[in-house]
Structure formats: structure tokens, C-alpha cells
Design a protein around this motif. Structure first.
Motif, mmCIF file in Angstrom:
data_model
loop_
_atom_site.group_PDB
_atom_site.id
_atom_site.type_symbol
_atom_site.label_atom_id
_atom_site.label_comp_id
_atom_site.label_asym_id
_atom_site.label_seq_id
_atom_site.Cartn_x
_atom_site.Cartn_y
_atom_site.Cartn_z
ATOM 1 N N GLN A 319 49.813 69.283 51.138
ATOM 2 C CA GLN A 319 49.441 69.963 49.893
ATOM 3 C C GLN A 319 50.458 69.671 48.788
ATOM 4 O O GLN A 319 50.086 69.375 47.640
ATOM 5 N N ALA A 320 51.743 69.724 49.123
ATOM 6 C CA ALA A 320 52.784 69.470 48.121
ATOM 7 C C ALA A 320 52.686 68.045 47.590
ATOM 8 O O ALA A 320 52.802 67.802 46.374
ATOM 9 N N HIS A 321 52.485 67.075 48.467
ATOM 10 C CA HIS A 321 52.410 65.678 48.023
ATOM 11 C C HIS A 321 51.117 65.405 47.253
ATOM 12 O O HIS A 321 51.127 64.632 46.278
ATOM 13 N N VAL A 322 50.033 66.033 47.659
ATOM 14 C CA VAL A 322 48.779 65.854 46.917
ATOM 15 C C VAL A 322 48.922 66.405 45.502
ATOM 16 O O VAL A 322 48.498 65.760 44.518
ATOM 17 N N ASP A 323 49.506 67.575 45.362
ATOM 18 C CA ASP A 323 49.716 68.145 44.028
ATOM 19 C C ASP A 323 50.590 67.230 43.174
ATOM 20 O O ASP A 323 50.334 67.045 41.973
ATOM 21 N N GLU A 324 51.617 66.655 43.797
ATOM 22 C CA GLU A 324 52.505 65.760 43.042
ATOM 23 C C GLU A 324 51.765 64.502 42.606
ATOM 24 O O GLU A 324 51.906 64.057 41.453
ATOM 25 N N ARG A 325 50.946 63.905 43.493
ATOM 26 C CA ARG A 325 50.220 62.686 43.140
ATOM 27 C C ARG A 325 49.191 62.964 42.052
ATOM 28 O O ARG A 325 48.968 62.125 41.162
ATOM 29 N N ARG A 326 48.560 64.119 42.107
ATOM 30 C CA ARG A 326 47.606 64.452 41.048
ATOM 31 C C ARG A 326 48.293 64.547 39.703
ATOM 32 O O ARG A 326 47.748 64.121 38.670
ATOM 33 N N ALA A 327 49.520 65.111 39.693
ATOM 34 C CA ALA A 327 50.252 65.238 38.433
ATOM 35 C C ALA A 327 50.704 63.879 37.906
ATOM 36 O O ALA A 327 50.852 63.698 36.690
ATOM 37 N N ASP A 340 41.825 71.896 53.982
ATOM 38 C CA ASP A 340 42.729 73.042 54.096
ATOM 39 C C ASP A 340 42.701 73.576 55.526
ATOM 40 O O ASP A 340 41.803 74.328 55.886
#
Length: 473
Positions: A319-327, A340
Motif C-alpha cells: 500500500q505504501a509503495h503503491v501510494d508513492e508510485r501514484r504520486a 486489500d
């Protein structure tokens, strides 16, 4: 050790000598006491009847005096004995007294006074400044028979016994020290050889020490040193390999960055300057990414001490890496999907974070603009699964094992990279007892990477209903 051995042995010998002296003194006393009693009985058996005949005739003259041989000799042992007598005869005396205490018979080697009180048994008396040991015996007729000897005979005999015991021991101490020194030196020759080998060995020679001939008591120490040398050698190999890899891989992007900087300094055209600036930014990002991955690689090398294992939620990391890649999408329009589902493993959180980040980074790099990347975490029995799929070109089946090699990049992909991502993933899995399978994604058509790790033991009362593939969000 030599000083301790010789000191202890010498002390033991001295203590043994002291006990020998005391034992000799006791044995000499017992032997002389028995001789005194025996002498008194022999004297009584020989003279009691003749003395009775003299009493019957009423003879009250002077006492009879028996002359003792006065021979003397210098020496010890058999040198004191002669065919005509013994030098110690002068140290022995006897007396016979009537019931009233009148002296009837004596030896000329003793005094005229009574050798002891007229009481049966042994006695120690001092006569004329000399110590006497005596035995008194009373006959049936009432006469007193006394035998005595000077006390210095006993001390001299005990001294001879102690000297005969101690002298060989004292003379044996130097010989014993020499033999112990030779034996210990011979026994430790293997250890001395190992010590000499370590002393002259160069700092970069980490081959195992030869344990041949080393005493059994220190073989464990030599084996432990060899294991330490093996660990040091592995650590130095990792450092040399890391340094060589870093130098090799940084050379090209740094050279490109230098060229772009020189071009930027030499141009005055605004359009060309903007293009060169974009090239500089891309080169800087490449160097930054390479350095980051090199550092990750150094942290997950086999044999590098890691952090204490702990429970790690793969879904939370994803989840943390997905949020970072989206940003950081940068207008590429990637659709990054994440299932999830709670999925926990036990291990080094930083290393597992690097694993998830590299898999997701590779998927996003190779997915086309507007493409799709899908990440799933699930539990399958006692295994935790992490599945990362993308809609990119995938990897040919014959190249799927080569991509785990360091700095290996497939040609023709059009994507810049360092070739370290999957190498880092493989090393993290080796540290955690996991596996990875690369194949084609049935849904997206690109590469599918399936990671399998031992799942963490379930916490008491935890809901296990999340097994399987949850809904996509």
C-alpha cells in the motif's frame, strides 16, 4: 604452565617429605620402644635367677657393672657396625634394682642414678642434662629391670629416614623440570607453529589455519578462528564485489552527466538548453536510482547482519509503495491496482520493503503509458503470496533466469535501468527462505512475478477468513 607444574610438584614433594619425616619418627619410636621392652625382658630372664642366688648368700656388696664396647666410627648406616660391636652401644643402658631400690647391676654406658621412677612402663626422664627414654619391668621376685636409650638416637634415625626420602626427591626436581619442559614444548609444537603462521601472515590472507598437530585442547579454538576467517573473507569479498560493481556501473552515468553538463555550459540556444537540462535531470535520476539500489544490494547481501526479525504486513508495504508510485506517476496515466488483504510474514522489514519496492518499480517502468499494474497479497496455507503483474512486454521464457543476475538488462526494451532490481529481490528471498516465479500474466499480458514466503504464525483470535483473492479496488 611450566612454573605452575614445577611449583606444584615441588610443593607436593616437600609435603610428602614432611609426612615421611613424621612417619619415620613415629615408626622409629615404636621400634625403639619395642626394643626397650624386649631388652628388659631378656635381661630379666638372664639375670633374675643368678641375682636371687646372690641374695640367698646374703651378698650385699657393690653392684655388678657390665662393660659396654666403646668402639666408635665416623659414617652412617653399615659404617657404624663392626664385627666386635656397634657404635650406638654407648647410647644404651640398663639397670637392675632390688625391691628396695638398691642398685644390683648396671651397664657402664649409663648413669648410677635410677633410669626412671620405679614404676612399670615407659618414661621420659632427664639425667645429667641428657634425655632418656626408658622402660621399667618388675619381676615376680620384686626386682626392677630398666632399659633406657638416649633420645637423640630416635631423632638421628628419623633424620636419616627423612634425608633418604627427601634427597632423591630434591635431586629429582631439576630433572623433572627438564622433562616437563621438554614434554610441554613437544606437545605445544603444533600450537607454536600455528602462532608463527598467524604472526607472519599478511592481512589479506584469510585461508584457514592448518590444524595438523595442534593439541586436542585447542583444536576447538583453531576451528573457531577458521570460521571467523571464513566470515571475514566472505565479508571482504562482498565489499570488493560491491566496490567493483559500483565503480563499473557508476562510470557510464557519471560520464554522461559530465558530457551533458559540458554541453549545457557550451550552448546559448534556449531550446537546446532546455533539452540538455532534461537530459541532465534524467542522468541525475539514473545515478540516484543506481546508488539507491546499490545501497539496497549491500544491505541484503548474504552474511550481512540484519535487524531482529519481526512481523511484517506485506499488504501495508505494498500500500505504501503503491501510494508513492501514484504520486510520482508524472502524467503517464498508469492504473495501479491493489488488492486489500492482510498478509503477514516474519523477517527484516527493511529488506522486505526493498523487495516490494523493486518489484513494483520494475512493473511500473515496463508498463506502457496508460497501462495497468496490479498488486495482490494473499495467504495460501502456510505461505504468504505477493503477486505483481503489469501490461508491459514481459520477459521471454529463455531469459527469465538471466534477469536475476546483477546488472543484466534485456536489450530492446527501451527502458533505462541498472539491472539490480530483481537481483535484490532474489537476495531478499534467499534471506527469508522464499521463492519467486516469473511467467506471463493471463489478465494483463505482461510479466507476472509471484513471490512465496513463509507466512507468520497466526495470532490467537485473529480472523483467518482473508485467504484467497480478495476484491480489487
Amino acid at each position: 604452565m611450566l612454573v605452575g607444574l614445577i611449583g606444584v610438584m615441588s610443593l607436593v614433594m616437600l609435603v610428602a617429605g614432611a609426612f615421611s619425616y613424621l612417619a619415620g619418627l613415629q615408626e622409629a619410636g615404636e621400634m625403639f620402644d619395642a626394643k626397650l621392652a624386649h631388652s628388659s625382658r631378656v635381661l630379666m630372664s638372664l639375670v633374675d635367677v643368678p641375682l636371687g642366688e646372690l641374695d640367698d648368700r646374703g651378698d650385699t656388696g657393690e653392684p655388678l657393672v657390665v662393660a659396654v664396647w666403646q668402639g666408635a666410627a665416623q659414617g652412617v648406616g653399615e659404617a657404624l657396625a663392626f664385627p666386635t660391636g656397634h657404635a650406638y652401644e654407648t647410647k644404651l643402658a640398663f639397670q637392675v634394682r632390688d625391691p628396695g631400690g638398691r642398685l644390683l647391676l648396671r651397664s657402664d654406658s649409663g648413669p648410677d642414678t635410677a633410669l626412671a621412677p620405679l614404676e612399670p612402663g615407659f618414661a621420659d626422664v632427664v639425667i645429667g642434662g641428657e634425655h632418656w627414654r626408658s622402660f621399667t619391668l618388675r619381676s615376680p621376685g620384686g626386682r626392677w629391670y630398666q632399659s633406657a636409650e638416649l633420645a637423640d638416637i630416635r631423632a638421628e634415625l628419623a633424620g636419616d629416614i627423612a634425608e633418604g626420602t627427601l634427597l632423591p626427591l630434591l635431586l629429582a626436581i631439576p630433572l623433572m623440570a627438564l622433562l616437563i619442559w621438554a614434554l610441554v614444548g613437544w606437545s605445544l609444537r603444533g600450537l607454536q607453529r600455528v602462532s608463527g603462521e598467524v604472526e607472519v601472515r599478511a592481512f589479506d590472507r584469510l585461508e584457514p589455519l592448518q590444524a595438523d598437530g595442534v593439541p586436542r585442547e585447542v583444536q576447538g579454538l583453531v576451528a573457531a578462528i577458521n570460521r571467523l576467517l571464513a566470515r571475514l573473507d566472505a565479508a571482504f569479498q562482498r565489499e570488493r564485489r560491491f566496490t567493483a560493481d559500483a565503480a563499473h556501473e557508476l562510470r557510464t552515468p557519471v560520464a554522461a552527466l559530465r558530457v551533458h553538463a559540458e554541453n549545457l555550459r557550451g550552448t546559448s540556444d534556449a531550446v537546446e538548453r532546455a533539452a540538455i537540462q532534461r537530459q541532465v535531470e534524467a542522468a541525475v535520476q539514473r545515478v540516484e536510482r543506481l546508488v539507491e539500489q546499490l545501497l539496497q544490494l549491500s544491505r541484503v547481501e548474504p552474511g550481512v547482519p540484519g535487524r531482529a526479525p519481526r512481523r511484517v504486513d506485506l499488504q501495508a508495504l505494498a500500500q505504501a509503495h503503491v501510494d508513492e508510485r501514484r504520486a510520482l506517476d508524472g502524467g503517464r496515466g498508469l492504473a495501479i491496482e491493489l488488492d486489500d488483504a492482510n498478509c503477514e510474514v516474519t523477517g527484516d522489514e527493511a529488506a522486505l520493503d526493498a523487495l516490494v519496492g523493486n518489484l513494483l518499480d520494475n512493473a511500473c517502468r515496463y508498463a506502457p503509458d496508460g497501462g495497468t499494474v496490479r498488486v495482490r497479497t494473499l495467504r495460501d496455507g502456510d505461505r504468504a503470496l505477493l503477486v505483481v503483474e503489469d501490461s508491459g512486454p514481459g520477459i521471454p521464457e529463455d531469459a527469465r533466469e538471466r534477469v536475476f543476475e546483477r546488472f543484466h538488462r534485456e536489450l530492446g526494451t527501451g527502458v533505462l535501468g541498472s539491472g539490480l532490481g530483481l537481483s535484490i529481490v532474489r537476495q531478499v528471498l534467499d534471506l527469508h527462505g522464499g521463492t519467486i516465479l516469473l511467467d506471463t500474466s493471463p489478465a494483463l499480458g505482461g510479466l507476472r512475478a509471484t513471490v512465496s514466503l513463509p507466512a507468520a504464525a497466526p495470532v490467537a483470535g485473529q480472523d483467518q477468513g482473508n485467504e484467497g483473492v480478495p476484491a480489487t479496488r
